[in-house]
Design an enzyme around this catalytic site. Structure first.
Site, PDB file in Angstrom:
ATOM      1  N   LYS A  50      -4.323  12.060  36.100  1.00  0.00           N
ATOM      2  CA  LYS A  50      -5.229  13.040  35.502  1.00  0.00           C
ATOM      3  C   LYS A  50      -6.001  13.713  36.620  1.00  0.00           C
ATOM      4  CE  LYS A  50      -9.244  13.301  32.438  1.00  0.00           C
ATOM      5  NZ  LYS A  50     -10.019  12.616  31.396  1.00  0.00           N
ATOM      6  N   LYS A 107      -1.635  15.036  33.308  1.00  0.00           N
ATOM      7  CA  LYS A 107      -2.591  15.980  32.710  1.00  0.00           C
ATOM      8  C   LYS A 107      -3.388  16.674  33.780  1.00  0.00           C
ATOM      9  CE  LYS A 107      -6.943  15.497  30.300  1.00  0.00           C
ATOM     10  NZ  LYS A 107      -7.919  14.575  29.818  1.00  0.00           N
TER      11      LYS A 107
HETATM   12  N1  LIG Z   1     -12.265  11.852  29.513  1.00  0.00           N
HETATM   13  C1  LIG Z   1     -12.252  12.604  28.362  1.00  0.00           C
HETATM   14  C2  LIG Z   1     -11.131  13.575  28.241  1.00  0.00           C
HETATM   15  N2  LIG Z   1     -10.008  13.264  27.565  1.00  0.00           N
HETATM   16  C3  LIG Z   1      -9.215  14.394  27.554  1.00  0.00           C
HETATM   17  C4  LIG Z   1      -9.866  15.412  28.247  1.00  0.00           C
HETATM   18  C5  LIG Z   1      -9.416  16.835  28.467  1.00  0.00           C
HETATM   19  C6  LIG Z   1      -8.523  17.405  27.437  1.00  0.00           C
HETATM   20  C7  LIG Z   1      -8.483  18.902  27.399  1.00  0.00           C
HETATM   21  O1  LIG Z   1      -9.050  19.613  28.242  1.00  0.00           O
HETATM   22  O2  LIG Z   1      -7.842  19.407  26.464  1.00  0.00           O
HETATM   23  C8  LIG Z   1     -11.065  14.897  28.703  1.00  0.00           C
HETATM   24  C9  LIG Z   1     -12.047  15.725  29.452  1.00  0.00           C
HETATM   25  C10 LIG Z   1     -12.467  15.347  30.803  1.00  0.00           C
HETATM   26  O3  LIG Z   1     -11.904  14.462  31.438  1.00  0.00           O
HETATM   27  O4  LIG Z   1     -13.450  15.958  31.227  1.00  0.00           O
HETATM   28 ZN   LIG Z   2     -14.217  10.818  29.968  1.00  0.00          ZN
END
Ligand SMILES: NCc1[nH]cc(CCC(=O)O)c1CC(=O)O
Ligand SMILES: [Zn+2]
Ligand SMILES: [Zn+2]
Length: 386
Positions: A256, A309
């Site tokens: 991520k 992601k």
């Molecule tokens: N940790 C929470 C989380 N779980 C999924 C997303 C992002 C999903 C999206 O942007 O559609 C996020 C946001 C982040 O990490 O700030």
């Molecule tokens: Zn988070």
């Protein structure tokens, strides 16, 4: 087959039917007469140089167009095609039961309370929706604290909606995002030390407890998105300890990346950090090696599914995930920013929304993912039905 036979065959075809020349499919895509005739003259020079065997072999193997001019022949060029069962639809669930609020930065997406959930999902399930991923959003004042206590509140929106969805849609596969950022007053994805950095031990203990609560409430799959080191192992061990490991899928947001693409999500979930950013626990966009290490680490810690992601900017990472974890399903999350960009560009006339939605998923599938988390899911259920 001898080359002289090929020479014979080509000139025979040309003399019988000019439309069967190898160039015919190129010419048929050209609509102005000038380019059509230039192709005809190239076709003739093709025939005249066909006297030497080497150049024939080269020319014949260079003819690709005939293989994909029919739409079905084009579809067959893909290793895999999008199906409804590949899709997971993200849902934002508010702790205000009657709420139904449009998220301005995330086109057509709403934050909904429990009472709005079933009527919204009913038609989608009938169209073939197979899976959702739940994000809880505490809106009530006082619902957030330093430890993210409300994350696993048995009366909170996530646990209640797991129970409700299990009951109303027994076939629906329920994934639950596990993180603390929606529930902490500082908006970070764990429990902090005094200096503002994540305390790994406390965060992993807490996040694995939250994951277990969701699993016990009936989630088919828990998906930690917090990025704290060691959380996959901790969750797997607690699932074993609790005797439920046989019935829960553990999907790791393994790779991520930190970047600009989560903005609309944070609007929807109210999870923008109150200070600093997530750069110390989400991967740097250039960090391909680090992503590979995270993927290998999470596989070794017991992940059942590996997620990458965002998706579109990270297709090489999806391909790496498929190579490193070739026996695991790979998921890709086409995140909020990617979705909103596609909408904005379509609105500006850059391209057609549906065509781009499909093209973006084709890239993801080609890279190696077979599970796609997408805000386009309701549209795809319609598009894939026709
Ligand atoms: N940790 C929470 C989380 N779980 C999924 C997303 C992002 C999903 C999206 O942007 O559609 C996020 C946001 C982040 O990490 O700030
Ligand atoms: Zn988070
Ligand atoms: Zn029904």
């Amino acid at each position: 087959m001898s080359f002289s036979h090929l020479v014979h065959d080509i000139s025979l075809r040309d003399s019988i039917s000019p439309r069967r020349r190898p160039e015919a499919s190129i010419a048929s895509t050209m609509d102005d007469h000038a380019s059509r005739s230039s192709h005809v003259s190239r076709a003739m020079s093709y025939t005249s140089t066909a006297a030497t065997s080497v150049s024939i072999a080269g020319d014949i193997s260079s003819q690709l167009h005939g293989g994909y001019c029919h739409p079905l022949a084009r579809a067959w060029q893909a290793e895999r095609q999008l199906t409804k069962s590949m899709l997971i639809y993200p849902l934002f669930i508010s702790d205000i039961d009657d709420e139904e609020v449009l998220i301005p930065s995330l086109p057509n997406q709403y934050r909904r309370g429990l009472n709005k959930l079933i009527p919204f999902l009913e038609p989608l399930v009938h169209k073939g929706l197979r899976s959702v991923v739940l994000f809880g959003v505490p809106m009530r004042p006082g619902a957030k604290d330093a430890l993210g206590t409300s994350a696993d509140d048995p009366n909170g929106p996530v646990i209640r909606s797991i129970q409700l969805l299990r009951q109303r849609f027994p076939q629906l596969f329920i994934v639950v995002d596990v993180c603390l950022c929606e529930y902490t007053n500082h908006g970070h994805c764990g429990i902090l030390r005094d200096d503002g950095s994540l305390n790994n031990q406390l965060s992993v203990d807490r996040i694995s407890d939250v994951a277990i609560s969701y699993a016990k409430a009936g989630a088919h799959c828990v998906a930690p998105s917090d990025m704290n080191d060691g959380r996959i192992r901790a969750i797997k061990l607690k699932l074993i300890e609790e005797g439920i490991v046989h019935s829960v899928t553990l999907m790791s947001y393994a790779a991520k990346f930190s970047g600009c693409l989560y903005g609309p999500f944070r609007d929807a979930a109210g999870s923008t950090p109150s200070f600093g950013d997530r750069k110390c626990y989400q991967l740097p966009p250039g960090g391909r090696g680090l992503a590979r290490r995270a993927i290998v680490r999470d596989i070794n810690e017991g992940a059942d599914i590996i997620m990458v992601k965002p998706a579109g900017q990270y297709l090489d990472i999806i391909s790496d995930a498929k190579e490193l974890g070739k026996d695991l399903p790979v998921a890709a999350y086409q995140v909020s920013g990617e979705f909103s960009m596609i909408h904005a560009a379509a609105k500006a006339g850059v391209f057609d929304l549906k065509a781009m939605a499909f093209e973006s998923t084709e890239g993801i599938l080609r890279a190696g993912a077979t599970i796609i988390v997408s805000y386009f899911t309701p549209e795809f259920l319609d598009w894939l039905s026709t």
